[in-house]
Motif scaffolding. Structure first.
Motif, mmCIF file in Angstrom:
data_model
loop_
_atom_site.group_PDB
_atom_site.id
_atom_site.type_symbol
_atom_site.label_atom_id
_atom_site.label_comp_id
_atom_site.label_asym_id
_atom_site.label_seq_id
_atom_site.Cartn_x
_atom_site.Cartn_y
_atom_site.Cartn_z
ATOM 1 N N GLU A 1 0.777 -1.274 -0.016
ATOM 2 C CA GLU A 1 0.107 -0.006 0.099
ATOM 3 C C GLU A 1 0.801 1.150 -0.077
ATOM 4 O OE1 GLU A 1 -3.053 0.061 3.147
ATOM 5 O OE2 GLU A 1 -3.526 -2.014 2.752
ATOM 6 N N PRO B 1 1.709 5.467 0.772
ATOM 7 C CA PRO B 1 1.439 6.473 1.866
ATOM 8 C C PRO B 1 0.065 7.074 1.590
ATOM 9 C CG PRO B 1 3.249 7.247 0.439
ATOM 10 C CD PRO B 1 2.691 5.861 -0.116
ATOM 11 N N ILE B 2 -0.348 7.381 0.278
ATOM 12 C CA ILE B 2 -1.643 8.163 -0.218
ATOM 13 C C ILE B 2 -2.489 7.209 -0.115
ATOM 14 C CG2 ILE B 2 -2.563 9.608 -1.819
ATOM 15 C CD1 ILE B 2 0.421 10.636 -2.586
ATOM 16 N N LYS B 3 -3.459 7.525 0.839
ATOM 17 C CA LYS B 3 -4.937 6.686 1.016
ATOM 18 C C LYS B 3 -5.878 7.468 0.405
ATOM 19 C CE LYS B 3 -2.802 3.372 4.380
ATOM 20 N NZ LYS B 3 -1.797 3.666 4.777
ATOM 21 N N THR B 4 -6.113 8.736 0.646
ATOM 22 C CA THR B 4 -7.151 9.752 0.283
ATOM 23 C C THR B 4 -6.844 10.756 -0.844
ATOM 24 O OG1 THR B 4 -6.761 11.146 2.065
ATOM 25 C CG2 THR B 4 -8.058 9.285 2.600
ATOM 26 N N GLN C 1 -4.801 13.670 1.020
ATOM 27 C CA GLN C 1 -3.571 13.402 1.073
ATOM 28 C C GLN C 1 -2.854 13.415 -0.503
ATOM 29 O OE1 GLN C 1 -3.327 9.562 2.489
ATOM 30 N NE2 GLN C 1 -3.267 10.092 4.770
#
Length: 194
Positions: free
Chosen positions: A18, A20-23, A26
């Motif tokens: 995964e 670091p940017i999840k949304t 972000q």
């Protein structure tokens, strides 16, 4: 599929990766930090560097004197009356302006000013030999010692130096102007005979 058939993952490298940017929020912040902030920093640096008039250390490139030196004429013209003895430089003036550089210190083997021992043989050779050596150059000395004087002025300097080293040479006489002598000969030839 039952829980018994699910694979057991013990190795962390086998786990799904995964970022670091999840949304989306972000993602926006990542774009701002990656592109906008460096561009703003570059603009601020350029503004800082070009915003001040900072001359280099020790330079006077734009000073009035420096500008005047750069735009001064390349050469000058000096018009002298070669028949006027008073307009000619004295022996001392020529010596100070040109000869003293070597004869004052004895540089390049030049006989020192006032050294009777070094000048005695030269004085014994006579004024004509001294003048010829000074006008044409001799040894390390170039013609006229590198100066731009008339032969009469060089003769005055030769007499000045020789007499201060124990010589007794008379002051040279200015030669009659060639044009004046030719004109007086022509006048005499055209005059009626008496």
């Amino acid at each position: 599929m039952s829980d018994a058939h699910k694979p057991v993952i013990n190795d962390p490298h086998d786990m799904p990766h995964e970022g670091p940017i999840k949304t989306p929020k972000q993602l926006v912040w990542a774009v701002v930090f990656a592109f906008v902030i460096p561009i703003v920093a570059i603009v601020l640096l350029v503004t800082y560097v070009t915003g001040f008039n900072k001359p280099g250390a020790g330079t006077d490139v734009l000073a009035a004197e420096a500008v005047a030196r750069r735009i001064q004429p390349v050469g000058t013209i000096e018009i002298r009356d070669l028949t006027d003895v008073a307009a000619m430089k004295t022996g001392e003036q020529v010596y100070t302006a040109q000869c003293a550089a070597c004869h004052g210190t004895g540089a390049a083997g030049a006989p020192k000013f006032g050294d009777a021992g070094a000048w005695s043989a030269r004085i014994a050779a006579g004024y004509a030999a001294l003048l010829k050596a000074a006008v044409e150059g001799k040894g390390n000395m170039g013609p006229q010692g590198g100066g731009d004087f008339t032969d009469f002025e060089i003769g005055r300097a030769v007499v000045y130096m020789a007499n201060h080293a124990g010589g007794n040479l008379p002051e040279p006489k200015m030669a009659a102007a060639a044009g004046g002598a030719a004109a007086s000969d022509a006048d005499a030839a055209s005059a009626p005979a008496k």
